[in-house]
Design an enzyme around this catalytic site. Structure first.
Site: not given
Length: 271
Positions: A107, A187-189, A213, A218, A237, A240
């Site tokens: 990524i 954009i990971s965790r 994101d 969440e 999130h 994808s």
């Protein structure tokens, strides 16, 4: 598993003595206890590669949206109270700026490919240095120490897996190393960032902005301070979340399940 559900714990494993494989959507496996699953003889697969293009696209989208203040601009443009557009309402340029990528896996590298088209100076921090030809292809410079990347970058983008080493990788100290004009993009965790430290850094203008994101939890509680800050963009999130990618993810999970049940090598098995 979809969106980390159902929760796979010892209670579930004991209730499913014939379980052979857990196919998890996405690339992250931080929600799974691999040692526990292995002790029950259960294999694990994920869908690591198909999500990389869309997630890299979203990383760039967040950077552009934050730098050009698109959410604020939209709100101003459609507000019934707007009578004129102020001339001093300005964003930050992306082209020619310095992007620091933390985590130069699939990524992160795709983000670098996109950033090259914006003529950005690209720095990266990773567990290991990329091959010279890979660095040259995107014009990326390796920073062995994350501190060097943080101090130089106008935008810091996080694209690492969540592990014990990356848990709260970005905390108070790291945020204070960043430029006061810098933006953090995750954009990971969510747990890669110390969220309380991030709130403080944004409120005190230690950094300029954040585009996320991912958060923890969440979704965030509706009274969370991150939701009240103008210099923050949060998306649900959706790295994808395109029709084509989600369909392929489901197909790959199905293939892994079929292989696991047939005793064949499992595609994308997580060891």
């Amino acid at each position: 598993m979809w969106y980390h559900k159902p929760v796979v714990n010892e209670e579930l494993l004991q209730s499913l003595p014939n379980l052979r494989i857990v196919a998890s959507s996405g690339v992250g496996i931080d929600h799974l206890d691999l040692n526990l699953l292995s002790s029950y003889g259960v294999k694990v697969s994920n869908t690591p590669f198909i999500i990389s293009t869309d997630t890299a696209d979203l990383g760039m989208a967040l950077m552009l949206a934050s730098s050009r203040r698109l959410v604020e601009g939209y709100e101003m443009a459609v507000s019934p109270d707007t009578e004129y557009f102020p001339a001093d309402w300005l964003g930050t340029e992306v082209s020619g700026a310095t992007l620091g990528i933390v985590g130069m896996g699939t990524i992160g590298y795709k983000v670098a490919e996109r950033a090259k088209a914006f003529e950005m100076k690209i720095l990266y921090h990773n567990r290991s240095q990329r091959k010279k030809e890979e660095e040259s292809a995107v014009g990326a410079v390796y920073c062995k120490k994350i501190d060097n990347l943080l101090q130089q970058s106008d935008f810091v983008l996080l694209a690492v897996n969540l592990t014990s080493q990356t848990h709260k990788l970005i905390g108070k100290r790291e945020l204070e190393l960043m430029k006061p004009t810098a933006t953090l993009i995750n954009i990971s965790r969510g747990l890669v960032v110390d969220q309380d430290a991030l709130v403080e850094a944004l409120q005190k203008k230690i950094i300029k902005a954040a585009a996320l994101d991912v958060t923890y939890p969440e979704p965030l509680p509706r009274d969370h301070p991150l939701l009240k800050l103008k210099n923050v963009i949060i998306t649900p999130h959706i790295g994808s979340a395109t029709k084509k990618t989600r369909r392929i993810m489901m197909e790959e999970m199905t293939e892994s399940i079929q292989a696991g049940l047939a005793g064949l090598p499992v595609p994308h098995e997580v060891l």
